[in-house]
Write an enzyme that holds these catalytic residues in place. Structure first.
Site, PDB file in Angstrom:
ATOM      1  N   GLU A 265       0.899  -1.162   0.000  1.00 32.98           N
ATOM      2  CA  GLU A 265       0.000   0.000   0.000  1.00 32.98           C
ATOM      3  C   GLU A 265       0.924   1.193   0.000  1.00 32.98           C
ATOM      4  O   GLU A 265       1.712   1.371   0.927  1.00 32.98           O
ATOM      5  CB  GLU A 265      -0.879  -0.049   1.258  1.00 32.98           C
ATOM      6  CG  GLU A 265      -2.032   0.919   1.199  1.00 32.98           C
ATOM      7  CD  GLU A 265      -1.962   1.917   2.305  1.00 32.98           C
ATOM      8  OE1 GLU A 265      -2.111   1.532   3.463  1.00 32.98           O
ATOM      9  OE2 GLU A 265      -1.714   3.090   2.004  1.00 32.98           O
ATOM     10  N   CYS A 302      -2.550   7.889   4.819  1.00 31.22           N
ATOM     11  CA  CYS A 302      -2.748   7.350   3.471  1.00 31.22           C
ATOM     12  C   CYS A 302      -3.995   7.928   2.820  1.00 31.22           C
ATOM     13  O   CYS A 302      -4.053   8.071   1.611  1.00 31.22           O
ATOM     14  CB  CYS A 302      -2.823   5.832   3.496  1.00 31.22           C
ATOM     15  SG  CYS A 302      -2.954   5.108   5.105  1.00 31.22           S
TER      16      CYS A 302
HETATM   17  P1  NAP Z   1       9.599   3.613   3.465  1.00 26.74           P
HETATM   18  O1  NAP Z   1      10.846   4.389   3.341  1.00 26.74           O
HETATM   19  O2  NAP Z   1       9.031   3.070   2.220  1.00 26.74           O
HETATM   20  O3  NAP Z   1       9.902   2.422   4.488  1.00 26.74           O
HETATM   21  C1  NAP Z   1       8.916   1.521   4.938  1.00 26.74           C
HETATM   22  C2  NAP Z   1       9.582   0.281   5.498  1.00 26.74           C
HETATM   23  O4  NAP Z   1      10.152  -0.485   4.436  1.00 26.74           O
HETATM   24  C3  NAP Z   1      10.738   0.580   6.437  1.00 26.74           C
HETATM   25  O5  NAP Z   1      10.753  -0.429   7.414  1.00 26.74           O
HETATM   26  C4  NAP Z   1      11.957   0.482   5.551  1.00 26.74           C
HETATM   27  O6  NAP Z   1      13.109   0.127   6.266  1.00 26.74           O
HETATM   28  C5  NAP Z   1      11.556  -0.627   4.605  1.00 26.74           C
HETATM   29  N1  NAP Z   1      12.149  -0.470   3.276  1.00 26.74           N
HETATM   30  C6  NAP Z   1      11.916   0.559   2.420  1.00 26.74           C
HETATM   31  N2  NAP Z   1      12.582   0.359   1.272  1.00 26.74           N
HETATM   32  C7  NAP Z   1      13.248  -0.818   1.400  1.00 26.74           C
HETATM   33  C8  NAP Z   1      14.107  -1.559   0.529  1.00 26.74           C
HETATM   34  N3  NAP Z   1      14.420  -1.124  -0.682  1.00 26.74           N
HETATM   35  N4  NAP Z   1      14.608  -2.722   0.988  1.00 26.74           N
HETATM   36  C9  NAP Z   1      14.301  -3.167   2.217  1.00 26.74           C
HETATM   37  N5  NAP Z   1      13.502  -2.508   3.086  1.00 26.74           N
HETATM   38  C10 NAP Z   1      12.975  -1.345   2.683  1.00 26.74           C
HETATM   39  O7  NAP Z   1       8.451   4.452   4.143  1.00 26.74           O
HETATM   40  P2  NAP Z   1       8.469   5.378   5.455  1.00 26.74           P
HETATM   41  O8  NAP Z   1       9.747   5.234   6.188  1.00 26.74           O
HETATM   42  O9  NAP Z   1       7.248   5.091   6.184  1.00 26.74           O
HETATM   43  O10 NAP Z   1       8.309   6.856   4.919  1.00 26.74           O
HETATM   44  C11 NAP Z   1       8.942   7.365   3.820  1.00 26.74           C
HETATM   45  C12 NAP Z   1       7.888   7.810   2.797  1.00 26.74           C
HETATM   46  O11 NAP Z   1       6.900   6.790   2.577  1.00 26.74           O
HETATM   47  C13 NAP Z   1       7.065   9.003   3.163  1.00 26.74           C
HETATM   48  O12 NAP Z   1       7.711  10.212   2.940  1.00 26.74           O
HETATM   49  C14 NAP Z   1       5.849   8.824   2.283  1.00 26.74           C
HETATM   50  O13 NAP Z   1       6.085   9.339   1.015  1.00 26.74           O
HETATM   51  C15 NAP Z   1       5.669   7.351   2.181  1.00 26.74           C
HETATM   52  N6  NAP Z   1       4.572   6.797   3.011  1.00 26.74           N
HETATM   53  C16 NAP Z   1       3.340   6.715   2.467  1.00 26.74           C
HETATM   54  C17 NAP Z   1       2.300   6.177   3.192  1.00 26.74           C
HETATM   55  C18 NAP Z   1       0.955   6.065   2.593  1.00 26.74           C
HETATM   56  O14 NAP Z   1       0.119   5.474   3.216  1.00 26.74           O
HETATM   57  N7  NAP Z   1       0.698   6.587   1.432  1.00 26.74           N
HETATM   58  C19 NAP Z   1       2.503   5.715   4.492  1.00 26.74           C
HETATM   59  C20 NAP Z   1       3.785   5.802   5.040  1.00 26.74           C
HETATM   60  C21 NAP Z   1       4.799   6.341   4.270  1.00 26.74           C
HETATM   61  P3  NAP Z   1      14.109   1.272   6.811  1.00 26.74           P
HETATM   62  O15 NAP Z   1      13.297   2.193   7.632  1.00 26.74           O
HETATM   63  O16 NAP Z   1      15.122   0.528   7.560  1.00 26.74           O
HETATM   64  O17 NAP Z   1      14.621   1.938   5.565  1.00 26.74           O
END
Ligand code: NAP
Length: 521
Positions: A265, A302
C-alpha cells in the site's frame, strides 16, 4: 514499562548482532533511551525457521482456538494501552489521546478478526458431493477450503504506529488466516513496537501455541527487509510505505526462484471533486472540511485528501478563502522522522518546480522537524501537462486545481493515477456530471465517497483500503477491513477423501456449523 531493546524471536530475546539505534523524539529532535538492537540475515533465518516449524500446528488450530488467541492479543493490548500510547507519543510526536484511540482500534481489530474466524466464512467452503451414478462418468467427491499461504513477512508502517504497525491490521488478518508472522518493525517507533510485540508474544505463550507463531525483527538499512523477502520459507509480504520502497521489495520478490505475492500500500492523493451545484450551495464548508481532513496526522495519512478539483464559478472564491483561513491558522507540528520531514520539503519544491503556486502557509516551524502547512494552486491546463503535479507530497500540504469547465474536470480525473479513494461533493442537480465522472473514478480508485471524505476509522466487511497501482500493487485486495484476510489465503481442493481424513470444517458433521455451498447452492 521496561523496554529491553532486544529482537523478539519466538520466545527468545535476541541481542544486537548488527549495531543498535535509539528512538528519536521528533518534537525535540533528541534521542530517547534505551538502545534497540539491530539484527541481520542470521536473525531473520532464526525467525523464519521458527515460523515455518510452527506453521503446521498453528494453521490447523480449530476456529475456536484461533479466535480465542486473537482475543487474548486484544486483551493484552488493552492492558498496555496507556504505556503504549505514551511511548508512541514520545516516538512520533503525535498526540497521546489520538494514540490511545489507535491502541483501542488495534485491540478492536483483533476482536473483529476473532469474529471473522469464528464465523468461518473466510474459508469459502464448497462441497461437490460424489455422484457415483452420473453418466457418462461418475463424479468423485470434491471439497474446497481456503488455507493459509505459510509464514508471512509484514513491514510495519511509520505513520500509524499502532494500528498499522506491529499489532496492526496486517498482523491481525494474517494470524486470523492461520499464517505465522514475522514483523519487520519500523525504526520510527521501536519502543512502541516492542510493547506491541510483547503483548502478542504473551498471548502466544498463554494460548499454548508454538513460539514461532510470531516474531519481531529490526535492522538498520535495507539488508533485513531484503533478507525477509528473499527467504525461501516466506510465502507472502505486506508493506505500507513509499512507492519506491514498496516497488523495490515487490520487484525483489518477483525475482526469487519462487516468486511470492507482495501486497504493498503505497501512495494516493485521494482527489476531491466539487461539483458546481455543491460549490454554489456550500463551497466554503467543503473547502474548510477538506483542509481539516488534510491536516490530520500532520498530513501523514494514506487517506489524506491532497488534491481538490473545482470549476471556477459561483462559490469558488468562498471555498478558496475558507481553505486559506484553515491553512493559515494551522500550527506547525512535528513530522514523524527526519527522512519524512526532508522528503516533505523536497516534495513542496517539486510541486512548485512543476508550476504550482504557493497560496498560503501555516504558522512557521518552531522545532527542527515541524511541518509547516501549505496550500498551493494550479490551473487545470498546467495540471494536465505536468505529471509531477499528480504525485503525493506526504505531509500537511494540499493542491487546489482550478478547472475551466466540466470537460476539463473530467480530463483531470482521467489524468490521475490509481488511488485509495476519491470523493465527490454534489447536490441532486449535479447527478448528470457525477454520472460522467463516476466511471472514470471507478477505474482509478478503491473507494468512492460522496459528500464526505474517506475515513480511516472504518474497519468493516465493506471497507476497501487498496486500489489500482500505485495505490497498491494488487487492486484485487484490501489491506484494511475484514476481507484483508484474503491476502493470506489460497484455495485447496480435497478429492475423494474419507470423512475422517478431511479437515474438521469439511466433514459431513460440520462441527463448527460454518456455512458451506453444496453443488453451488
Ligand atoms: P519507506 O521508506 O518506504 O519504508 C517503509 C519500510 O520499508 C521501512 O521499514 C523500511 O526500512 C523498509 N524499506 C523501504 N525500502 C526498502 C528496501 N528497498 N529494501 C528493504 N527494506 C525497505 O516508508 P516510510 O519510512 O514510512 O516513509 C517514507 C515515505 O513513505 C514518506 O515520505 C511517504 O512518502 C511514504 N509513506 C506513504 C504512506 C501512505 O500510506 N501513502 C505511508 C507511510 C509512508 P528502513 O526504515 O530501515 O529503511
Amino acid at each position: 514499562m521496561k523496554l529491553t531493546g532486544n529482537l523478539l524471536i519466538g520466545a527468545n530475546e535476541v541481542p544486537a548482532s548488527a549495531g543498535t539505534m535509539k528512538a528519536l523524539n521528533p518534537s525535540t529532535n533528541q534521542l530517547i533511551e534505551p538502545d534497540f538492537a539491530f539484527g541481520g540475515v542470521v536473525e531473520v533465518d532464526m525467525a523464519v525457521n521458527l515460523a515455518d516449524e510452527a506453521f503446521d500446528q498453528y494453521s490447523h488450530t480449530s476456529l475456536t482456538e484461533r479466535a480465542a488467541f486473537l482475543e487474548r492479543i486484544a486483551d493484552n493490548l488493552d492492558a498496555v494501552a496507556l504505556p503504549l500510547a505514551a511511548r508512541a507519543a514520545l516516538e512520533t510526536g503525535l498526540p497521546e489521546a489520538q494514540l490511545q484511540g489507535e491502541a483501542a482500534k488495534a485491540a478492536t481489530q483483533f476482536r473483529q478478526f476473532a469474529e471473522v474466524v469464528r464465523k468461518g466464512r473466510f474459508l469459502q467452503l464448497a462441497i461437490d458431493p460424489a455422484q457415483p451414478d452420473r453418466q457418462p462418468r461418475p463424479r468423485m467427491d470434491h471439497r474446497l477450503q481456503k488455507i493459509a499461504l505459510g509464514p508471512v513477512a509484514i513491514f510495519g508502517a511509520s505513520n500509524f504506529p499502532i494500528s498499522y504497525s506491529v499489532a496492526g491490521g496486517d498482523t491481525a488478518s494474517a494470524l486470523a488466516a492461520g499464517a505465522t508472522v514475522i514483523v519487520k518493525a519500523h525504526n520510527a517507533h521501536p519502543g512502541a513496537s516492542e510493547i506491541q510485540a510483547k503483548a502478542i508474544r504473551k498471548a502466544v505463550q498463554d494460548s499454548g501455541l508454538p513460539e514461532g507463531v510470531f516474531s519481531m525483527v529490526r535492522g538498520g538499512g535495507n539488508a533485513i527487509g531484503e533478507a525477509l523477502v528473499d527467504h525461501p520459507l516466506i510465502k507472502a509480504v505486506t508493506f505500507t510505505g513509499s512507492e519506491q520502497g514498496g516497488m523495490a521489495l515487490y520487484r525483489r520478490a518477483q525475482r526469487r526462484p519462487e516468486p511470492i505475492p507482495v501486497f504493498t500500500e503505497m501512495t494516493s492523493v485521494n482527489p476531491t471533486f466539487i461539483l458546481p451545484r455543491a460549490m454554489t450551495a456550500r463551497g466554503a464548508q467543503i473547502g474548510d472540511g477538506f483542509i481539516e481532513r488534510m491536516l490530520v496526522n500532520v498530513g501523514q495519512a494514506c487517506l489524506k485528501p491532497a488534491i481538490l478539483i473545482a470549476i471556477e464559478g459561483d462559490g469558488f472564491d468562498a471555498m478558496r478563502a475558507a481553505m486559506i483561513k484553515r491553512v493559515a491558522d494551522a500550527p506547525a507540528r512535528p513530522m514523524l522522522t527526519p527522512g519524512i520531514h526532508a522528503s516533505y520539503l523536497n516534495g513542496l519544491d517539486q510541486l512548485q518546480s512543476a508550476g504550482a503556486r504557493s497560496v498560503v502557509e501555516g504558522s512557521a516551524a518552531v522545532a527542527d522537524l515541524d511541518g509547516q502547512s501549505a496550500l498551493l494552486e494550479v490551473d487545470g491546463e498546467r495540471f494536465l501537462s505536468e505529471a509531477a503535479l499528480a504525485h503525493e507530497v506526504f505531509g500537511p500540504a494540499a493542491l487546489l486545481v482550478k478547472v475551466t469547465d466540466q470537460a476539463q474536470m473530467l480530463a483531470v480525473a482521467r489524468a490521475l493515477r490509481g488511488q485509495l479513494s476519491a470523493a465527490m461533493h454534489l447536490e441532486e442537480d449535479d447527478f448528470e456530471l457525477a454520472r460522467r465522472l463516476l466511471p472514470i473514478l471507478e477505474r482509478r480508485t478503491g473507494r468512492i465517497v460522496v459528500n464526505a471524505f474517506a475515513h480511516p476509522q472504518e474497519v468493516s466487511y465493506a471497507t476497501i483500503h487498496g486500489g489500482p497501482f500505485p495505490a497498491s500493487s494488487d487492486s484485487r485486495f484490501t489491506s484494511v477491513g475484514m476481507t484483508s484476510i484474503e491476502r493470506f489465503l489460497r484455495p485447496l481442493s480435497y478429492q475423494g477423501f474419507p470423512d475422517a481424513l478431511l479437515p474438521e470444517v469439511l466433514r459431513d458433521s460440520n462441527p463448527f456449523g460454518v456455512p458451506r455451498s453444496v453443488d453451488g447452492q
